[in-house]
Design an enzyme around this catalytic site. Structure first.
Site, PDB file in Angstrom:
ATOM      1  N   ASP A 124       0.835  -1.206   0.000  1.00  0.00           N
ATOM      2  CA  ASP A 124       0.000   0.000   0.000  1.00  0.00           C
ATOM      3  C   ASP A 124       0.869   1.254   0.000  1.00  0.00           C
ATOM      4  O   ASP A 124       0.597   2.220  -0.718  1.00  0.00           O
ATOM      5  CB  ASP A 124      -0.924  -0.020   1.223  1.00  0.00           C
ATOM      6  N   LYS A 140       1.243   4.408  -2.946  1.00  0.00           N
ATOM      7  CA  LYS A 140       1.191   5.842  -2.665  1.00  0.00           C
ATOM      8  C   LYS A 140       2.428   6.557  -3.215  1.00  0.00           C
ATOM      9  O   LYS A 140       2.317   7.635  -3.813  1.00  0.00           O
ATOM     10  CB  LYS A 140       1.058   6.073  -1.158  1.00  0.00           C
TER      11      LYS A 140
END
Length: 815
Positions: free
Chosen positions: A679, A683
């Site tokens: 994750d 980003k």
């Protein structure tokens, strides 16, 4: 003196006639010396026309005649005292009998001439005016019925007679002198020729009657009483925000009425215009509302335009060819031909090269117009100097009108920006040198969206309305609805923004309401009134609704919605999303979506992809747009990992901290989904791409937090067992950091187009040293922020802050 004209809806029922009488009496008691002009009762003129046509075809008309009689008799019985009813009923019955005889004659002849039709239709005005005058006579004995056909003299052009002005002026002036002490009720719409035969004055005839009497008698004002609050900024049936205009010039009123506003028919008002007599449009059913004053001067206005008008259905004829270039008289020949055949040309535009002419006509006239052109220009067509005329249908005209437009820069730009942003294609444009009007031809299916979008654009004091379609009703979606509901009044009062959630879907149900879904009861409406959810159907319905200023919000974590993003942008709908998948997939997809959004002039906002509610994406874009040069980005963009390392100190073991984080709900059910760094990588990938680097996920150097044995464990329980075994590994890391006066951080870095994420030890000189809780932090080192980087810090996870980030993106759409 004042002229009061009441339309058919104002005398259409017992209650409306009471309202009319109250208005007339108030004017009379105030000493305004009113003269009252009335139309036929609502629906009666159409009924008379039908009876006349039925009679000519030999069809029965007795039932319709009975309906007309009963409608008038009902008013007599309810509004006239019993002792006075008989003579009024007798007179009305005589008029009905005359009408019946006329219809019988038409049946016998099997022919309906325009002269006969005018005579038959005149009974509507004659009955209504006689009836209302007798009702008023009970309170004002000076009331008197006047048949205008004795005073308005015309030629014999039955159906649309032309005024004999000198004779009419003499007769009305004589009437005024002989009836100076009377309250006159005058029939609208009708006149008579030199032989005394009844004629009608055509479209807007009752308004024309009022204007004629007002002009001859030098009235102080002509009040047109109808069923709306004056002339509005747009059609209220389409534009809910339309509002009444207090003041218009004659020119503005004519422009608005020509392009669809039906309150008055300007040609009938010419006698009043010539005398500069103000015309006031009032509402019979809201008599206290001041209405709209139409006068010679426009007056000052806070708005750049006065109104937006439209014609819902037109056809466009395109004529092209070299035979027009430099050919003097060609346009005159074309439009004289159409005028001779009674084809009204609504709008004309011609290319500067004179190679083409485009003009709009009523769809019913388009085929006839083409045939006339083919016959008239047969030789040019055979010689290929002209191409065959091409007809395009299913089109509409939208026009913005106002004298303030003259010499005001930016009017066209604002109009075309509002249309373009909403994906509305302009097929043709016309603007006169007077600059009172800019007209555009658009697809008929886009008219409602165009009117609303343009209305929002020009009437800036009104609230901008965003129509929202939201998928995903989990923690973030439901929290967003709660925030929108709480901030509704603030947004309207302080930001002039109205947000209407018009579509909601989750994985089970979907629900639509064009007027806006009540955010106090959306769950119940979705469950009880919704239908089975289907994303393709949801998006298709969103596109079909074709609303202005649409925003699609993706509050899911699913891959499926992103496959529709391109199609949504192509429909000129903006997207706000907290879903990272679209921006962190293949770079080619990232670039395609951004280019498609830019091409169609819509917004693609995804602030929550990186830092939940933190302004990270926007700060990066603002730095780059302002010309700053990015040198380095350092970031901690995982609230879960941030919490774990901020609490991994003292006697705490790594195992205990991770376990606690899971118990508090900071991690996914399998903590490796967070600690694996995927994750975080997405980003950083998005930031790298937004910084201008064409990087793929495979280009990111992703350092591990966990030993390989933890990553390869077959279950969560096995993972924790392996994590416990790795205590020495993590304790050694912690000890090493403490000995050096540092802390452990999992830091992402972007420098020279390279993205890496790794465990690092930082000292107190580093901006990430003092990070606490589950905060995210990002540091921008740029040419301007070289010595002291720009740091953004705060909560980087949680439904409240993520929903707030979506909210912030939403209110910036179209800003």
């Amino acid at each position: 003196m004042k002229i009061l004209k009441f339309g058919g809806t104002s005398v259409g029922s017992v209650e409306s006639i009471k309202a009319v009488l109250s208005i007339v009496k108030e004017s009379y008691d105030a000493g305004e010396k009113p003269l009252v002009v009335l139309s036929a009762m609502s629906g009666i003129t159409n009924l008379l026309t039908k009876m006349a046509e039925d009679a000519a075809e030999g069809k029965p008309f007795a039932e319709d005649l009975k309906v007309m009689e009963e409608k008038h008799f009902e008013v007599v019985k309810k509004l006239i005292a019993v002792k006075f009813q008989n003579p009024v009923l007798t007179r009305l019955k005589l008029l009905i009998n005359e009408l019946e005889d006329l219809l019988q004659g038409v049946t016998a002849l099997k022919e309906l001439s325009n002269q006969s039709k005018d005579l038959i239709i005149s009974y509507g005005e004659r009955c209504s005016n006689y009836l209302v005058s007798k009702i008023m006579e009970q309170e004002i004995p000076e009331s008197e019925y006047i048949n205008a056909s004795y005073y308005i003299k015309t030629d014999s052009n039955f159906g649309n007679a032309h005024l004999n002005e000198p004779l009419t002026n003499q007769l009305i002036q004589a009437l005024s002198q002989t009836h100076a002490d009377k309250l006159l009720f005058v029939t609208g719409f009708i006149g008579s020729n030199e032989k005394g035969r009844i004629t009608t004055l055509g479209r807007g005839g009752s308004d024309y009657t009022a204007a004629i009497f007002g002009s001859v008698l030098n009235a102080t004002a002509i009040e047109i009483w109808t069923d709306v609050n004056g002339m509005l900024t747009a059609d209220p049936r389409i534009v809910k925000k339309a509002f009444s205009l207090p003041l218009l010039s004659y020119t503005e009123a004519m422009e608005l009425s020509y392009f669809g506003a039906k309150v008055i028919y300007p040609p009938t008002m010419v006698p009043a215009f010539m005398k500069k007599i103000p015309i006031v449009i009032r509402n019979t059913f809201q008599p206290k509302f001041p209405g709209t004053v139409i006068q010679f001067e426009s007056g000052k206005s806070a708005y750049p335009i006065k109104g937006i008008s439209s014609i819902s259905e037109v056809s466009v004829i395109n004529l092209t060819g070299s035979g027009m270039v430099g050919k003097s008289g060609f346009s005159g020949r074309l439009f004289t031909l159409l005028a001779r055949e009674q084809i009204n040309v609504i709008l004309i535009t011609q290319s500067s090269s004179e190679h083409s002419i485009t003009f709009a006509v009523n769809p019913n006239d388009s085929q006839k117009a083409v045939e006339l052109i083919q016959n008239e220009f047969e030789l040019e067509l055979l010689a290929n100097k002209l191409s065959m005329p091409v007809v395009e249908g299913d089109l509409s005209i939208l026009a913005i009108v106002g004298e303030n437009m003259k010499r005001t820069p930016g009017m066209s730009g604002k109009l075309f920006h509002a249309l373009g942003r909403n994906g509305i294609n302009v097929r043709a444009i016309a603007q006169g040198s007077s600059e009172f009007n800019i007209s555009v031809i658009i697809n008929k299916e886009d008219l409602s969206k165009a009117l609303n979008a343009v209305h929002d654009a020009f009437f800036a004091e009104l609230k901008k309305t965003l129509h929202v379609f939201n998928i995903g009703t989990g923690n973030i979606g439901s929290t967003l609805f709660s925030q929108l509901n709480k901030q509704h009044d603030f947004l309207e009062e302080q930001n002039d923004i109205e947000i209407k959630v018009v579509g909601i879907s989750n994985s089970r149900r979907m629900y639509f309401n064009e007027d806006g879904i009540d955010l106090n009861s959306w769950k119940e409406e979705l469950e009880n009134d919704g239908e089975v959810a289907d994303l393709a159907t949801f998006i298709s319905k969103m596109q079909e609704m074709n609303l202005p200023n649409c925003v699609f919000i993706d509050n899911t974590a699913s891959k499926l919605p992103s496959t529709y993003y391109e199609n949504i942008f192509q429909s000129n709908i903006s997207i706000v999303t907290c879903n990272k998948i679209a921006n962190s997939g293949d770079y080619s997809q990232y670039r395609l979506l951004h280019e498609t959004a830019r091409k169609h002039g819509v917004d693609f906002f995804y602030e929550t992809n990186v830092g939940a509610g933190l302004p990270i994406v926007r700060v990066l874009k603002d730095l780059m747009m302002s010309g700053d040069r990015l040198l380095k980005i350092e970031a901690i963009l995982s609230g879960t990992i941030s919490y774990i390392f901020n609490n991994f100190k003292g006697d705490a073991s790594f195992y205990d901290v991770v376990k606690k984080a899971q118990e508090l709900g900071f991690t996914e059910p399998d903590p490796r989904d967070d600690l694996g760094g995927i994750d975080f990588m997405r980003k950083m990938l998005i930031l790298g791409r937004d910084a201008g680097y064409p990087i793929e996920s495979s280009d990111v150097e992703l350092g591990n937090i966990l030993p390989e044995s933890c990553l390869q464990a077959n279950s969560v329980d096995e993972f924790y067992a392996e994590l416990l075994k790795a205590d020495d590994y993590f304790n050694n890391l912690k000890r090493e950091a403490e000995e050096q006066g540092k802390v452990i951080r999992y830091i992402g870095s972007l420098e020279n187009g390279k993205v890496s994420i790794s465990l690092q030890m930082v000292d107190e000189s580093h901006p990430f040293y003092a990070l606490s809780g589950s905060d995210n932090i990002i540091s921008f080192t740029t040419e301007r922020y070289k010595e002291r980087p720009l740091v953004v810090k705060g909560p980087g996870a949680g439904a409240e802050v993520t929903a707030a980030g979506v909210f912030a993106d939403l209110v910036n759409v179209g800003a």
